[in-house]
Design a protein around this motif. Sequence first.
Motif, PDB file in Angstrom:
ATOM      1  N   UNK A  94       0.844  -1.193   0.000  1.00  0.00           N
ATOM      2  CA  UNK A  94       0.000   0.000   0.000  1.00  0.00           C
ATOM      3  C   UNK A  94       0.878   1.241   0.000  1.00  0.00           C
ATOM      4  N   UNK A  95       0.541   2.195  -0.847  1.00  0.00           N
ATOM      5  CA  UNK A  95       1.152   3.518  -0.794  1.00  0.00           C
ATOM      6  C   UNK A  95       0.132   4.428  -0.124  1.00  0.00           C
ATOM      7  N   UNK A  96       0.403   4.800   1.123  1.00  0.00           N
ATOM      8  CA  UNK A  96      -0.543   5.569   1.919  1.00  0.00           C
ATOM      9  C   UNK A  96      -0.752   6.962   1.329  1.00  0.00           C
ATOM     10  N   UNK A  97       0.298   7.578   0.840  1.00  0.00           N
ATOM     11  CA  UNK A  97       0.190   8.935   0.297  1.00  0.00           C
ATOM     12  C   UNK A  97      -0.636   8.959  -0.986  1.00  0.00           C
ATOM     13  N   UNK A  98      -0.354   8.034  -1.905  1.00  0.00           N
ATOM     14  CA  UNK A  98      -1.060   8.003  -3.196  1.00  0.00           C
ATOM     15  C   UNK A  98      -2.350   7.193  -3.158  1.00  0.00           C
ATOM     16  N   UNK A  99      -2.551   6.443  -2.046  1.00  0.00           N
ATOM     17  CA  UNK A  99      -3.713   5.556  -1.895  1.00  0.00           C
ATOM     18  C   UNK A  99      -3.787   4.534  -3.036  1.00  0.00           C
ATOM     19  N   UNK A 100      -2.638   3.905  -3.290  1.00  0.00           N
ATOM     20  CA  UNK A 100      -2.520   2.892  -4.340  1.00  0.00           C
ATOM     21  C   UNK A 100      -2.211   1.553  -3.679  1.00  0.00           C
ATOM     22  N   UNK A 101      -2.848   0.509  -4.175  1.00  0.00           N
ATOM     23  CA  UNK A 101      -2.644  -0.844  -3.652  1.00  0.00           C
ATOM     24  C   UNK A 101      -2.129  -1.731  -4.778  1.00  0.00           C
ATOM     25  N   UNK A 102      -1.094  -2.539  -4.485  1.00  0.00           N
ATOM     26  CA  UNK A 102      -0.558  -3.511  -5.437  1.00  0.00           C
ATOM     27  C   UNK A 102      -0.554  -4.875  -4.759  1.00  0.00           C
ATOM     28  N   UNK A 103      -1.171  -5.852  -5.408  1.00  0.00           N
ATOM     29  CA  UNK A 103      -1.275  -7.204  -4.856  1.00  0.00           C
ATOM     30  C   UNK A 103      -0.303  -8.144  -5.554  1.00  0.00           C
ATOM     31  N   UNK A 104       0.275  -9.050  -4.782  1.00  0.00           N
ATOM     32  CA  UNK A 104       1.082 -10.133  -5.344  1.00  0.00           C
ATOM     33  C   UNK A 104       0.428 -11.432  -4.901  1.00  0.00           C
ATOM     34  N   UNK A 105      -0.303 -12.040  -5.785  1.00  0.00           N
ATOM     35  CA  UNK A 105      -1.011 -13.279  -5.484  1.00  0.00           C
ATOM     36  C   UNK A 105      -0.052 -14.462  -5.612  1.00  0.00           C
ATOM     37  N   UNK A 106      -0.227 -15.497  -4.818  1.00  0.00           N
ATOM     38  CA  UNK A 106       0.651 -16.680  -4.904  1.00  0.00           C
ATOM     39  C   UNK A 106       0.700 -17.307  -6.300  1.00  0.00           C
ATOM     40  N   UNK A 107      -0.354 -17.154  -7.092  1.00  0.00           N
ATOM     41  CA  UNK A 107      -0.357 -17.704  -8.452  1.00  0.00           C
ATOM     42  C   UNK A 107       0.715 -17.052  -9.323  1.00  0.00           C
ATOM     43  N   UNK A 108       1.191 -15.869  -8.932  1.00  0.00           N
ATOM     44  CA  UNK A 108       2.236 -15.168  -9.682  1.00  0.00           C
ATOM     45  C   UNK A 108       3.651 -15.583  -9.273  1.00  0.00           C
ATOM     46  N   UNK A 109       3.762 -16.476  -8.302  1.00  0.00           N
ATOM     47  CA  UNK A 109       5.077 -16.944  -7.850  1.00  0.00           C
ATOM     48  C   UNK A 109       5.724 -17.833  -8.902  1.00  0.00           C
ATOM     49  N   UNK A 110       7.016 -18.034  -8.735  1.00  0.00           N
ATOM     50  CA  UNK A 110       7.737 -18.914  -9.653  1.00  0.00           C
ATOM     51  C   UNK A 110       7.348 -20.365  -9.408  1.00  0.00           C
ATOM     52  N   UNK A 111       7.638 -21.213 -10.345  1.00  0.00           N
ATOM     53  CA  UNK A 111       7.279 -22.624 -10.273  1.00  0.00           C
ATOM     54  C   UNK A 111       8.449 -23.504  -9.863  1.00  0.00           C
ATOM     55  N   UNK A 112       9.668 -22.971  -9.853  1.00  0.00           N
ATOM     56  CA  UNK A 112      10.849 -23.779  -9.564  1.00  0.00           C
ATOM     57  C   UNK A 112      10.898 -24.172  -8.096  1.00  0.00           C
ATOM     58  N   UNK A 113      11.571 -25.282  -7.820  1.00  0.00           N
ATOM     59  CA  UNK A 113      11.741 -25.717  -6.435  1.00  0.00           C
ATOM     60  C   UNK A 113      12.878 -24.927  -5.783  1.00  0.00           C
ATOM     61  N   UNK A 114      12.755 -24.714  -4.516  1.00  0.00           N
ATOM     62  CA  UNK A 114      13.794 -24.048  -3.746  1.00  0.00           C
ATOM     63  C   UNK A 114      14.589 -25.127  -3.025  1.00  0.00           C
ATOM     64  N   UNK A 115      15.916 -25.118  -3.223  1.00  0.00           N
ATOM     65  CA  UNK A 115      16.733 -26.158  -2.578  1.00  0.00           C
ATOM     66  C   UNK A 115      17.682 -25.541  -1.592  1.00  0.00           C
TER      67      UNK A 115
END
Length: 115
Positions: A94-115
């Motif tokens: 959230x940008x409180x001054x501009x009143x803008x919200x940006x969402x990062x949904x889990x579906x936008x995450x990478x598909x690779x495994x983390x090792x």
Amino acid sequence: MLDWRSGSTHYQVQAHESGKLLCLVANPANQQLISSGEDNAIKIWRVFPYAQESLSLLMNLYGAHPTTHLCIMKTMFMVAFQNPVCAVHTIVLYDVRKKVRKDHHPANDHEAEIT
């Protein structure tokens, strides 16, 4: 609000419907506190350090799930919500001054495994 010397309470506010606070962060540069509770509400408070009633509600936001993390970055803050059924988090900026919200949904995450 507490007196740091004596530990006594000078001022108290019921911030969240459930009464239970999950996260609290301070933004001293903007004289703000940001709180989240079990009611899935996120509240931005203006702090007036020398006033008797030293908190004023600036903004109210609601999430679909409980908040697990809050982070401040100048006029922006990040919130991580966790779905209680699984370990999946959704991140919102959230940008409180501009009143803008940006969402990062889990579906936008990478598909690779983390090792």
